[in-house]
Scaffold this active site. Structure first.
Site, PDB file in Angstrom:
ATOM      1  N   ASN A   1      59.585   4.194  14.944  1.00  0.00           N
ATOM      2  CA  ASN A   1      59.655   2.879  14.306  1.00  0.00           C
ATOM      3  C   ASN A   1      58.732   2.781  13.096  1.00  0.00           C
ATOM      4  O   ASN A   1      59.103   2.213  12.077  1.00  0.00           O
ATOM      5  CB  ASN A   1      59.300   1.774  15.315  1.00  0.00           C
ATOM      6  CG  ASN A   1      60.529   1.289  16.066  1.00  0.00           C
ATOM      7  OD1 ASN A   1      61.632   1.800  15.850  1.00  0.00           O
ATOM      8  ND2 ASN A   1      60.364   0.327  16.939  1.00  0.00           N
TER       9      ASN A   1
ATOM     10  N   CYS B   1      60.952  -5.888  16.340  1.00  0.00           N
ATOM     11  CA  CYS B   1      60.404  -4.556  16.598  1.00  0.00           C
ATOM     12  C   CYS B   1      59.460  -4.054  15.515  1.00  0.00           C
ATOM     13  O   CYS B   1      58.296  -3.782  15.786  1.00  0.00           O
ATOM     14  CB  CYS B   1      61.540  -3.568  16.780  1.00  0.00           C
ATOM     15  SG  CYS B   1      62.310  -3.780  18.377  1.00  0.00           S
TER      16      CYS B   1
ATOM     17  N   ARG C   1      63.067 -13.888  14.768  1.00  0.00           N
ATOM     18  CA  ARG C   1      61.682 -13.451  14.946  1.00  0.00           C
ATOM     19  C   ARG C   1      61.229 -12.585  13.767  1.00  0.00           C
ATOM     20  O   ARG C   1      61.891 -11.629  13.410  1.00  0.00           O
ATOM     21  CB  ARG C   1      61.540 -12.714  16.272  1.00  0.00           C
ATOM     22  CG  ARG C   1      61.723 -13.671  17.443  1.00  0.00           C
ATOM     23  CD  ARG C   1      61.678 -12.980  18.757  1.00  0.00           C
ATOM     24  NE  ARG C   1      62.747 -12.013  18.924  1.00  0.00           N
ATOM     25  CZ  ARG C   1      62.917 -11.278  20.027  1.00  0.00           C
ATOM     26  NH1 ARG C   1      62.062 -11.390  21.012  1.00  0.00           N
ATOM     27  NH2 ARG C   1      63.915 -10.442  20.114  1.00  0.00           N
TER      28      ARG C   1
ATOM     29  N   ASP D   1      65.445 -10.648  37.098  1.00  0.00           N
ATOM     30  CA  ASP D   1      64.591 -11.428  36.194  1.00  0.00           C
ATOM     31  C   ASP D   1      63.970 -12.565  36.994  1.00  0.00           C
ATOM     32  O   ASP D   1      64.624 -13.123  37.876  1.00  0.00           O
ATOM     33  CB  ASP D   1      65.417 -11.995  35.034  1.00  0.00           C
ATOM     34  CG  ASP D   1      64.550 -12.256  33.813  1.00  0.00           C
ATOM     35  OD1 ASP D   1      64.729 -11.571  32.787  1.00  0.00           O
ATOM     36  OD2 ASP D   1      63.659 -13.144  33.894  1.00  0.00           O
TER      37      ASP D   1
ATOM     38  N   VAL E   1      66.518  -5.720  25.648  1.00  0.00           N
ATOM     39  CA  VAL E   1      66.575  -4.311  26.028  1.00  0.00           C
ATOM     40  C   VAL E   1      67.128  -4.141  27.440  1.00  0.00           C
ATOM     41  O   VAL E   1      68.018  -3.315  27.697  1.00  0.00           O
ATOM     42  CB  VAL E   1      65.159  -3.696  25.948  1.00  0.00           C
ATOM     43  CG1 VAL E   1      65.126  -2.295  26.532  1.00  0.00           C
ATOM     44  CG2 VAL E   1      64.682  -3.675  24.510  1.00  0.00           C
TER      45      VAL E   1
ATOM     46  N   GLY F   1      62.007  -7.269   8.879  1.00  0.00           N
ATOM     47  CA  GLY F   1      61.531  -8.237   9.862  1.00  0.00           C
ATOM     48  C   GLY F   1      62.045  -7.855  11.226  1.00  0.00           C
ATOM     49  O   GLY F   1      62.300  -6.676  11.502  1.00  0.00           O
TER      50      GLY F   1
HETATM   51  C1  UDX Z   1      64.729  -1.442  15.032  1.00  0.00           C
HETATM   52  C2  UDX Z   1      64.993   0.051  15.180  1.00  0.00           C
HETATM   53  O1  UDX Z   1      65.982   0.460  14.244  1.00  0.00           O
HETATM   54  C3  UDX Z   1      65.416   0.379  16.602  1.00  0.00           C
HETATM   55  O2  UDX Z   1      65.569   1.775  16.749  1.00  0.00           O
HETATM   56  C4  UDX Z   1      64.340  -0.128  17.554  1.00  0.00           C
HETATM   57  O3  UDX Z   1      64.686   0.126  18.874  1.00  0.00           O
HETATM   58  C5  UDX Z   1      64.123  -1.620  17.351  1.00  0.00           C
HETATM   59  O4  UDX Z   1      63.782  -1.856  15.992  1.00  0.00           O
HETATM   60  P1  UDX Z   1      66.183  -3.654  14.677  1.00  0.00           P
HETATM   61  O5  UDX Z   1      64.878  -4.366  14.611  1.00  0.00           O
HETATM   62  O6  UDX Z   1      67.268  -4.217  15.511  1.00  0.00           O
HETATM   63  O7  UDX Z   1      65.961  -2.142  15.199  1.00  0.00           O
HETATM   64  O8  UDX Z   1      66.754  -3.578  13.199  1.00  0.00           O
HETATM   65  P2  UDX Z   1      66.991  -2.496  12.055  1.00  0.00           P
HETATM   66  O9  UDX Z   1      68.432  -2.405  11.808  1.00  0.00           O
HETATM   67  O10 UDX Z   1      66.270  -1.262  12.310  1.00  0.00           O
HETATM   68  O11 UDX Z   1      66.337  -3.262  10.814  1.00  0.00           O
HETATM   69  C6  UDX Z   1      64.985  -3.702  10.823  1.00  0.00           C
HETATM   70  C7  UDX Z   1      64.628  -4.424   9.553  1.00  0.00           C
HETATM   71  O12 UDX Z   1      64.548  -3.511   8.473  1.00  0.00           O
HETATM   72  C8  UDX Z   1      65.613  -5.504   9.119  1.00  0.00           C
HETATM   73  O13 UDX Z   1      64.878  -6.643   8.685  1.00  0.00           O
HETATM   74  C9  UDX Z   1      66.347  -4.889   7.959  1.00  0.00           C
HETATM   75  O14 UDX Z   1      66.812  -5.832   7.030  1.00  0.00           O
HETATM   76  C10 UDX Z   1      65.268  -4.001   7.354  1.00  0.00           C
HETATM   77  N1  UDX Z   1      65.794  -2.852   6.596  1.00  0.00           N
HETATM   78  C11 UDX Z   1      66.458  -1.848   7.233  1.00  0.00           C
HETATM   79  C12 UDX Z   1      65.570  -2.757   5.231  1.00  0.00           C
HETATM   80  O15 UDX Z   1      64.955  -3.654   4.614  1.00  0.00           O
HETATM   81  N2  UDX Z   1      66.035  -1.667   4.561  1.00  0.00           N
HETATM   82  C13 UDX Z   1      66.690  -0.658   5.166  1.00  0.00           C
HETATM   83  O16 UDX Z   1      67.068   0.305   4.480  1.00  0.00           O
HETATM   84  C14 UDX Z   1      66.920  -0.758   6.552  1.00  0.00           C
END
Ligand code: UDX
Length: 429
Positions: free
Chosen positions: A208, A260, A327, A30, A11, A257
């Site tokens: 989230n 976040c 992660r 950092d 971030v 996964g």
């Molecule tokens: C997420 C949030 O989107 C972001 O706004 C926040 O700041 C951090 O967490 P991120 O973890 O990078 O971002 O990934 P994201 O693209 O949101 O996907 C998260 C997980 O959901 C992935 O494992 C993805 O495969 C899964 N996912 C997403 C699904 O299984 N189905 C979907 O329709 C969308």
């Protein structure tokens, strides 16, 4: 404007670099000397498309620099962003000790007015503690505002998410901080929500968990589709066209996964409990997600009769495409469960292999999808990398011992895969 970004994790580094990109003077701090050395030499410690170039460009332009010296960073800046990690403790609660540590350092270093901004994802009411700690440890000046400015960056598209967000959330406690932050974000063309600090903190957790909720909803629905002969893709499309629902985050699959969603969901359930509310809905979102990963294993087992001593090839290990982040990756849960059933696992991922080796040192790693296919009884696609869409499926099928293909992300069409000679199973179709 002058910005100090404390913490050069995902971030912090993306946000600091993007603030420089929109014209501000940014110092990233950092306490990890190695990280700062890497950054000073033009390298970046994480995988994020486009970030290395953007860091290089802004360093060259003199708008971005790196240091281990918090005092120097704070001294030179009006804004001090806290973007340090809040990893989960054993009980799922976020560990806020780094935030506290940074707040003491900022307090000690401050000599004039600062806007101290929480960027890390933190429980509601953290802002109050940041204020208390900064005040207690301030030596020379007590003139500061605390603010909350949560990030919504997605790995793999973080730069674009920062520069073209759906919204910018600003939680403030004074008009002065509001004006400064609005000025800072002026180059970003997006709606700006100005509110109190607690609401801003909540917006992050609420967003989230709502998104996780959407995914678990569609995954639960995929079971109903399978049992009733409906097609989850069409159901999602039909639902998604309703503007109140929207098509995004309605992709059924092998579960969510990443660092976040699972972490924030657990944290939010804990925060609610502390505030006296049992957020049962979110507990179920978690349960459905866990089950969804294991359903992929069950599907594979059902198509092979027995899993013991079967060779299973995994396509995709990262928690989603375009990242090397392992992660809380669903692949870990799936591979563990397959191995528990006695299966032998080999795997391929375009970029996450080295990271995966740290978590799962004793599976076989392959250098291509074709290597994965060699002599396996089934392929399980866990992460929908683009390169998997272009594979030569005749070659894949011919290399396999049995042509069983479990598509954990609904990338392929059932009929086409059947035509190619695969015994195919998707999710919810
Ligand atoms: C997420 C949030 O989107 C972001 O706004 C926040 O700041 C951090 O967490 P991120 O973890 O990078 O971002 O990934 P994201 O693209 O949101 O996907 C998260 C997980 O959901 C992935 O494992 C993805 O495969 C899964 N996912 C997403 C699904 O299984 N189905 C979907 O329709 C969308």
């Amino acid at each position: 404007m002058k910005v100090c970004m404390i913490g050069t994790g995902y971030v912090g580094l993306v946000s600091g670099t993007c603030f420089a990109e929109i014209g501000h003077d940014v110092i990233c701090v950092d306490n990890d000397k190695n990280k700062i050395d890497v950054l000073r030499k033009g390298g970046i410690p994480i995988y994020e498309p486009g970030l290395e170039e953007l860091v290089g460009k802004n360093v060259k332009a003199g708008r971005l620099s790196f240091t281990t010296d918090t005092r120097a960073g704070v001294d030179k800046s009006l804004f001090v962003f806290i973007a340090v990690g809040t990893p989960p403790k054993d009980n799922g609660e976020p560990d806020l000790s780094s935030i506290e540590q940074v707040a003491t350092e900022i307090g000690a270093a401050m000599r004039d007015y600062k806007v101290i901004v929480e960027k890390s994802t933190v429980p509601v009411q953290t802002g109050t503690w940041v204020r208390t700690v900064v005040e207690r440890f301030s030596r020379h000046s007590k003139d500061f505002d605390v603010a909350s400015n949560p990030e919504f960056l997605r790995e793999g598209s973080a730069i674009d998410d920062f520069l073209h967000p759906d919204r910018v959330v600003l939680g403030v406690e004074s008009k002065k901080a509001e004006q400064q932050l609005l000025e800072l974000y002026k180059p970003i063309d997006a709606p700006k929500i100005v509110t109190d600090i607690a609401s801003a903190e909540l917006i992050k957790h609420a967003s989230n968990s709502f998104l996780s909720n959407k995914i678990s909803f569609i995954n639960a629905l995929s079971i109903i589709c399978e049992k009733s002969g409906a097609d989850i893709q069409k159901v999602a499309e039909g639902m998604g066209l309703d503007k109140r629902i929207g098509r995004a985050f309605l992709n059924a699959g092998a579960g969510f996964g990443g660092f976040c969603f699972p972490k924030d969901l657990k944290a939010f359930i804990g925060i609610a409990a502390k505030l006296g509310y049992d957020f049962r809905l979110l507990k179920e979102v978690e349960n459905i997600n866990e089950e969804q990963m294991l359903r992929v294993v069950k599907k594979t087992g059902d198509l092979l009769w027995n899993l013991r001593d079967k060779k299973i090839g995994i396509l995709g290990l990262a928690f989603k495409p375009n990242t090397d982040d392992m992660r809380f990756a669903p692949s870990i849960t799936i591979i563990e469960a397959l191995r528990k059933e006695g299966a032998i696992v080999k795997a391929y991922d375009p970029v996450a292999t080295e990271r995966a080796k740290l978590v799962m040192p004793d599976i076989e790693y392959c250098s291509s999808p074709y290597d994965v296919a060699k002599d396996v009884d089934a392929i399980v696609l866990v992460t929908e990398w683009d390169e998997f869409r272009q594979l030569d499926f005749h070659k894949i099928r011919d290399a396999m011992r049995q042509p069983v293909f479990v598509d954990g992300r609904n990338v392929f069409e059932r009929d086409k895969m059947a035509e190619l000679g695969f015994i195919y199973a998707g999710i919810g179709r």
